[in-house]
Each structure stands twice: as C-alpha cells, then as structure tokens.
Design a protein around this motif. Structure first.
Motif, PDB file in Angstrom:
ATOM      1  N   TRP A  30     -20.088   8.453 -84.704  1.00 52.75           N
ATOM      2  CA  TRP A  30     -21.279   9.219 -85.106  1.00 52.75           C
ATOM      3  C   TRP A  30     -22.352   9.163 -84.023  1.00 52.75           C
ATOM      4  N   TYR A  66     -28.825  14.179 -87.924  1.00 52.40           N
ATOM      5  CA  TYR A  66     -27.913  13.816 -89.013  1.00 52.40           C
ATOM      6  C   TYR A  66     -26.869  12.798 -88.541  1.00 52.40           C
ATOM      7  N   GLN A  93     -26.346   9.018 -89.854  1.00 53.28           N
ATOM      8  CA  GLN A  93     -25.083   8.520 -90.387  1.00 53.28           C
ATOM      9  C   GLN A  93     -24.698   7.192 -89.742  1.00 53.28           C
TER      10      GLN A  93
END
Length: 843
Positions: free
Chosen positions: A258, A276, A280
């Motif tokens: 991520w 985002y 995460q």
C-alpha cells in the motif's frame, strides 16, 4: 462483617495504589521480547550440561536480545557462546558466533568490526565446505556494504551469492540476492539492469512453492517502473504484490505494498488515491501494532500534504510520525521526522518551532553512537536550510556532514557532501570554490563507480566553467555527461544540451550550437518548461543575428519574449528585450529599438532592486534567526536543568512511596494472617473487633493524610502551570489538575459527611456567574468528548448557598454528563423557579 469489609477495602486500596505508582510505569516500559527472553533464560539455567544444546540456547538468546535492542546483553551471550564452541571444538558453532557478532556490530554502526566478523564467519564456512553458510555470509557482507553506501562492493558480494546459490540449486537464496542487486541498480538509476535482475528473480519464483521473495520482487519492480515514469505498469506490479501478500495473509507485506501504491499514485498526480493508499498502510500498521510502519505512513501522508500546500495537515501528520519514531528510538527516523516538522513549521511561518526542531535534531545526532545517523541528520538539515534560502546555515550543515564522513571513513558520504558544498558555493557566486568542490566530488565518485552522482558533478562543473569563461573544458564536461547518460540508458536532459549549446555559441560554432538549442527546445516543450523554451529561443535568435538573418532572429526573439513574460522570469525578459533592441537597431527601426531598450533598462533596474531587497531581507531574517536560535538554546538549557531537578525529585518520591507501600503491605499481610487465626478462636472475638475498629480508624486517618498530600501536590501543579496558560499543553495540564483537585476535595467532603463535621458557609451567589465559571473548568472535557455545553440561565438571579460546595457539585454533574453523553450530543444547564424554591437542572 463490617470490620472485615473495611479491611478488604483497605487492602484493595493499597494494592491499587501499588499497581498505579509502581507496577504501571514498569509495565509501560516492558519490552515485547521480554517474555521470550525470560523463558529462554530459564531454559538456559535449567540446562547445566556443557554441550551444543546449550550453545543453541545461547544463540537463540542472542537473537532475542538483538531484536529487543539489548546490544550489550547480546554481545555478552554471544561471547559466551563463542567460548563454549571453541571449548567443544564445535566449528559450525564458532562460525555462527562470529556471524552473530557481525550482526551485533552492524546494528551498533561499527561497520569495520562487523566486516571483520562476517569475513571470519565466511572463512570458517568455507573451511567446513558449508556453501549455504557461505552464501548467507556473502549476502550479509553485501547488506553491510550497502549500509555504508559502497554500492559497487555490495553488488559484487550479491553477485557472488547468486553464483554460489545457483551452484547449490538454491533458487530461494538466488532470488533474494538478485532482488538485492536489482535494488542497488535502481538506486544507481541503472533501470534497465535492475529490470533484468528482477525478471530473473521473478522467473525463478513464479510457479515455485518457495516464492516468499516474489511479492517483494514485484514491489521492487513497481519502484523501478515508477522511477522510469511508467506509472500504470508500476501500479500493476505493485497490485500483484498486494494480492500475493493478501493470499499469504502477510499484513506486513500488505503495508509495504500500500505504501508503494501511494507513491505511484502521488507521482501520477492522483492525490486522493495516494491518500487512500497511505491511509490503508496506516490502518494495517495500527492493527499489527508496527510502530515503525505507523511512523512511515504518517511521514508519507505529511509529504503528500506538503505537495498540495496543506501545511497544517502536513504538520499534524509529521507530528504523528515523530511520536511513532520516538517509541522506536531509531535515531535516523527520528532525525528525519524532526527535519520534516521543521520544514512544515517554516511553511507556516513558525520560525521559533523550526529552530527548536533543528536544535533537537542536532542533539539527537550528537547523542547517537551511529556515524551514519549523525551524517544523515546534517544532510537533512542542510537540505532544509537550502530549500528555505538560508544558504550559510545550509553550508555549515554540509560541512559538518563532510567532517563526520571523514572521521567515519565513509567515502560515499564524503563525496556526497562535496557535491552539496559545490552547489552551495555556486549559489553564493563563489565559483572557484564551487569548481574545486565539483572536481573533488567527481574524483571520488569515479573511484566509487557512482555513475549517477558523477553525472550530477559533471553537469554542475560544466555550468560553473561556463560562468568562469572556460568553454572548452565545459564542453568536455557536457560530453562526459552525455556518455554517462548513455551508460545509464537515460535520455539527455535539456539542461545539458543547452549548456553545450552555450559553449559552442561563445566559440562561434553556430551550426553545432543551433542543433543543440533546437534539441533542448524540443525537450523543454515536452516538459512544458516556459523558462527553458524562452532561453533556447533567445539563443537561436542570437545565432541568426550573428548570421545577419534578422527576420529569423526577430521571430525567435519575439517568441522568447512571449515565453519569458508568460513565465514571469525577469532575467529571461531582460535578455530578450536587449537582443530585440539590437536587432531592431540593425534594421534601423529606431522606435522599436528604443522601446525594447527602455524595457530592458526598466527590467534590469527592477531586477537589481529586487535582488538587493531580497538580499537585505535574507540578511535580516538570518540575523533574527541566529539571535532567536541563541535565545532558544539558552532557554532549552535552563529547561533541561529544571527538568533534571524535577526528575530527581520524582525519583525520590517514587522510591519513598515504593518503600513505604512495601512496608505497609507487609504489615497488612501480617495483620491478615493474625486476623484469620483469631477468627477461629471464639473466646477472642472481642479482641478481634477492637483490632478491626482500630484498623478502620487507621484507614480513615491514612486516607485523609494521602488526600491532603495529593491536594497539596495538585495545588502546586495548578500554581506552576497557571503561569504558562498560553501554551495549550500547559492549559490542559492546569485544567486536568483542577479536575483531580475536585475529586480529592470530594473524598475529604465524604469523610466529613461521615463524621457529621460539615458546616455550610451560605453566602449570596450569582447563579449565572457560578455556572459560567464551572463551564470554563470542564470545557476541555466537552471538547475531548465532542459534546456541546449550553447555559440557559438569565442574569441577575441570586441565591444563598455554600459557593465552594455548589461549585464542586456542578463540576461533578457536568463531568459525568460529558462522560456519558454521545459524541455530537448537547448538555444544557437551566434555571427554573418553583413555588417551593428554585431548580437548577443539567439536561
């Protein structure tokens, strides 16, 4: 049963205090590897026989202590294991002990010692014919060299590991080593070579059951593709890694995936997707309680916010990273966070905070026993000062990094510091010094085979030589840059082409200069760089002016002026207007020539005034910055002395409390044993009741004494913090102290009620004034719980009450209301007149 109940309550109270004041601080410092170490220590004590089993236990203890950061204990245990192995003639044990010593020294940053032990381990494995052990040592030596910035030597060790693993048919070790070589190639920006190694590593593992390195290889592949600008392919590779990590239920790997996904999206300008992805990685890091990755996630979010000029959010994110890295106690990450906090503070014009963070950074660097941390801290400090325009401070930081690199024997960092010092000298117009620095850096980077850094040296040297008028030597530098770019499989930058064109222009080699300027112009147009386009077109116009092709010269120069005006570049506008005036003068168009000459004069004066103003402003800011830095340093020294005195005082209090509580606990245990024995003897019931009554009285006296002592301490805290209420943290401390003081006062009041000794002091009190005062005391609780507190009481209402008692009652009611109300709800204080009296409601 009442005396027995009081005794149990007293015992519970004392045990609770003991856990709060003694055991809780110890638990907070507990290391997660502690239970494992304790268990192994017990096994070691139980195993009294001197044999290889004891050696294995020692090696496990070494690794556990190393993971826990207990380097001294790990060294002691490994030395013990080495002596045992030599006594038993256990050669593989001796080799393992040497390897463990190498790892310990590598963690401590003593790289020479680490290299010595790894080489001894390698020689022992070779003598035993243990090729797998040899491969492991070669790989570790590669990692060690990479830590020191010796990329070429690290690559050699990794390639030897690959050859040995291939001979053994060990595809797993081979794939891991190939991945490491690819990482180095990527760092050196040799992307084609990195891709070749990665493809080999991926091919070895695809379809194999032993594919633990496969997702990591996809991560590295995504990183290389990202650096090549192939962002969609980079995202695809990183997603493959994420899916593999998800199938393996490897949360740590998912965090890494991520994080790299966020970097790809950020490079592609997809800010929301990047945010985002980083969120995460933060979520998974918090789930796994991986404090280091929590810090990394916050740091990446901070960098993202900085790129979008959201400086407040960036500062908050960097603060989260700083707190996480403080827990890990990793000085290098801590230094990076302090630099980031300083950068964010500068962007918010909070110079005082920036100075404090730089001071903390310097202290962290000096306190570290790892040279790499010290050097890295000053590189970061220099870069931050440079970006803020504080060139003398930046130069001072780079000089400190250079001095420390010399002491540590780190040639890579020494050359890196010289490159940065050359940039600083050039920016401050000290061209001869810049030339000397660039030449020294180029020599060292050539010896280290650091092609990417050598490219930076030669490009900077070429630009410096042009400014010094040494055009032939500048051409040699730019030609060298072209050859280096070919070796790196990278396209030539427009800046290098423009630099070569300038040199050929001065040498009056018009055809070659024109070709280079046209090529640079095409690249600047691709990059939409208006200033670059303006300069290339201006030189093209001058070439046609020298050829007396005035129509073409005018066309290029007009376009140059248009781009210069669009980019608001004063130097480019000045050059274009001057050249246009010269062309129009040749064409005998006096009015046009006069207009452009006047524009040239006005712009030149404007530039000189702007530069003078900028320099004066910079000097003023520098003076103010230095003065504030000195003042804050003195304040910091005073605060450290006060803090040390407070720590000493708290230590005395804690030790006294520990000793007193321990003695009291022993006494209570003895009383309890005596109590049980006497309970069995019916003829001593009367004596037992008398003792329990005395114990209850002792409890009341002891509770009152503790409450009074706590009250005095809280009054001291409130008193001192009241002098610094403008600081938000001290304001919170003051309010929390008042709430705790209210709780202690309630305890004393309860005792007074039990003793029927409470006397109410009724005085006239304005209800609205009383409620508003209480509201200010509990306001921070409502902020923390996100509950709205409203007061609906008209002015002028006066009642006869005990003011202090009424104030405590209201504090208790409103505190409970905040605690048990849902976030977003509302609490209202109302006054209602009734026939039988008045009613104050908390709804």
């Amino acid at each position: 049963m009442a005396p027995k109940s009081n005794f149990i309550r007293l015992l519970a109270l004392l045990v609770g205090l003991l856990s709060v004041f003694v055991f809780a601080p110890l638990k907070a410092q507990e290391n997660p590897y502690g239970p494992q170490i304790d268990s192994l220590e017990e096994v070691l004590l139980a195993h009294t026989e001197v044999d290889t089993v004891q050696g294995r236990i020692l090696f496990q203890l070494v690794m556990s202590n190393l993971q826990a950061g207990n380097h001294a204990r790990a060294f002691q245990l490994d030395s013990q294991a080495l002596a045992l192995s030599e006594t038993l003639g256990w050669k593989s044990g001796v080799a393992e002990a040497q390897e463990k010593l190498g790892r310990i020294h590598m963690r401590k940053g003593t790289y020479d010692q680490a290299t010595l032990h790894y080489e001894l381990g390698l020689a022992l494995r070779e003598g035993l014919g243990d090729k797998k052990g040899m491969a492991r040592n070669l790989n570790n030596l590669g990692v060690l060299q990479q830590y020191q910035g010796k990329q070429a030597l690290a690559s050699d060790y990794y390639l030897r590991t690959v050859a040995l693993a291939e001979e053994l048919g060990d595809t797993l070790t081979m794939a891991g080593a190939l991945s490491n070589v690819a990482n180095i190639a990527a760092i050196k920006k040799e992307h084609v070579l990195a891709m070749e190694y990665l493809e080999q590593a991926i091919t070895l593992q695809e379809g194999s059951t032993k594919n633990i390195y496969l997702p990591h290889n996809y991560i590295t592949l995504g990183s290389v593709l990202r650096k090549q600008g192939r962002l969609p392919d980079a995202v695809v590779a990183t997603r493959k890694a994420l899916r593999l990590y998800e199938s393996q239920e490897n949360l740590e790997g998912q965090i890494n995936a991520w994080r790299n996904m966020g970097k790809c999206y950020k490079a592609d300008g997809l800010i929301d997707s990047a945010k985002y992805s980083y969120q995460q990685s933060l979520r998974l890091a918090e789930i796994t309680q991986n404090v280091r990755e929590v810090g990394n996630a916050y740091s990446n979010l901070g960098s993202l916010y900085m790129s979008t000029s959201e400086f407040v959010q960036a500062r908050d994110a960097y603060r989260g990273a700083l707190h996480a890295y403080q827990i890990t106690q990793n000085p290098k990450w801590l230094a990076a966070s302090m630099v980031n906090m300083a950068r964010a503070s500068m962007k918010l014009d909070q110079q005082d905070s920036a100075v404090l963070y730089f001071q903390q950074l310097a202290m962290t660097a000096h306190a570290s026993d790892e040279p790499e941390v010290y050097i890295d801290a000053y590189f970061r400090m220099g870069r931050s000062y440079r970006n803020s325009g504080m060139l003398p401070l930046a130069q001072e930081s780079y000089l400190e990094a250079y001095r420390m690199a010399l002491v540590a024997g780190s040639e890579y960092n020494e050359a890196k510091a010289l490159n940065n010092l050359a940039i600083m000298a050039s920016a401050q117009k000290d061209l001869e010094k810049a030339k000397s620095y660039y030449l020294l850096a180029a020599q060292m980077h050539t010896a280290l085979n650091e092609t990417a850094w050598l490219l930076s040296d030669m490009e900077g040297l070429g630009a410096t030589l042009i400014s010094l008028g040494d055009y032939d030597s500048a051409l040699v530098c730019f030609q060298t840059c072209t050859e280096l770019l070919e070796n790196l499989d990278r396209s030539v930058s427009p800046g290098i082409l423009q630099g070569k064109g300038r040199a050929y222009y001065v040498l009056e080699e018009w055809d070659q200069a024109e070709a280079l300027f046209l090529e640079s112009l095409a690249l600047y147009e691709q990059k939409q760089n208006l200033i670059g386009q303006a300069n290339s077109k201006r030189y093209l116009g001058n070439i046609y002016y020298q050829r007396k092709e005035y129509a073409k010269a005018l066309a290029w120069l007009r376009e140059s002026l248009t781009h210069a005006e669009a980019s608001r570049s004063l130097p480019s506008q000045i050059g274009a207007n001057r050249n246009l005036a010269e062309v129009y003068a040749q064409l005998e168009q006096g009015m046009r020539a006069y207009e452009h000459h006047q524009a040239y004069v006005v712009l030149k004066d404007s530039l000189l005034n702007e530069e003078n103003l900028r320099e004066a402003t910079r000097l003023e800011e520098q003076f103010a910055f230095d003065r504030e830095k000195e003042r804050l340093l003195q304040l910091q020294e005073q605060e450290e002395l006060l803090l040390q005195a407070e720590i000493d005082r708290q230590d005395v209090v804690q030790y006294a409390l520990l000793g007193g509580t321990g003695l009291l606990l022993v006494l209570l245990i003895q009383v309890g044993v005596s109590f049980r024995r006497k309970q069995q003897q019916n003829h001593q019931i009367a004596t037992q009741n008398t003792q329990l009554k005395s114990l209850s009285e002792f409890k009341d006296v002891w509770t009152q004494m503790v409450a009074h002592d706590m009250k005095n301490s809280l009054n001291t805290i409130i008193g001192y913090s009241a002098h610094a209420l403008e600081d938000q943290r001290m304001h919170r401390i003051n309010q929390s102290g008042q709430v705790m003081l209210n709780l202690v006062t309630n305890m004393l009041d309860i005792q007074k009620f039990e003793e029927a000794s409470v006397v109410l002091d009724r005085t006239p009190v304005q209800v609205l004034e009383l409620v508003e005062k209480v509201k200010s005391r509990v306001a921070f609780l409502y902020q923390m719980e996100h509950v709205l507190l409203e007061v609906e009481i008209p002015e002028g209402i006066e009642v006869q009450v005990d003011r202090a008692m009424m104030e405590r009652v209201l504090v208790n009611l409103l505190s409970n209301a905040a605690k048990y109300s849902e976030a977003g709800s509302r609490v209202t204080v109302r006054w209602q007149a009734q026939d039988s009296g008045s009613l104050l409601q908390v709804i």
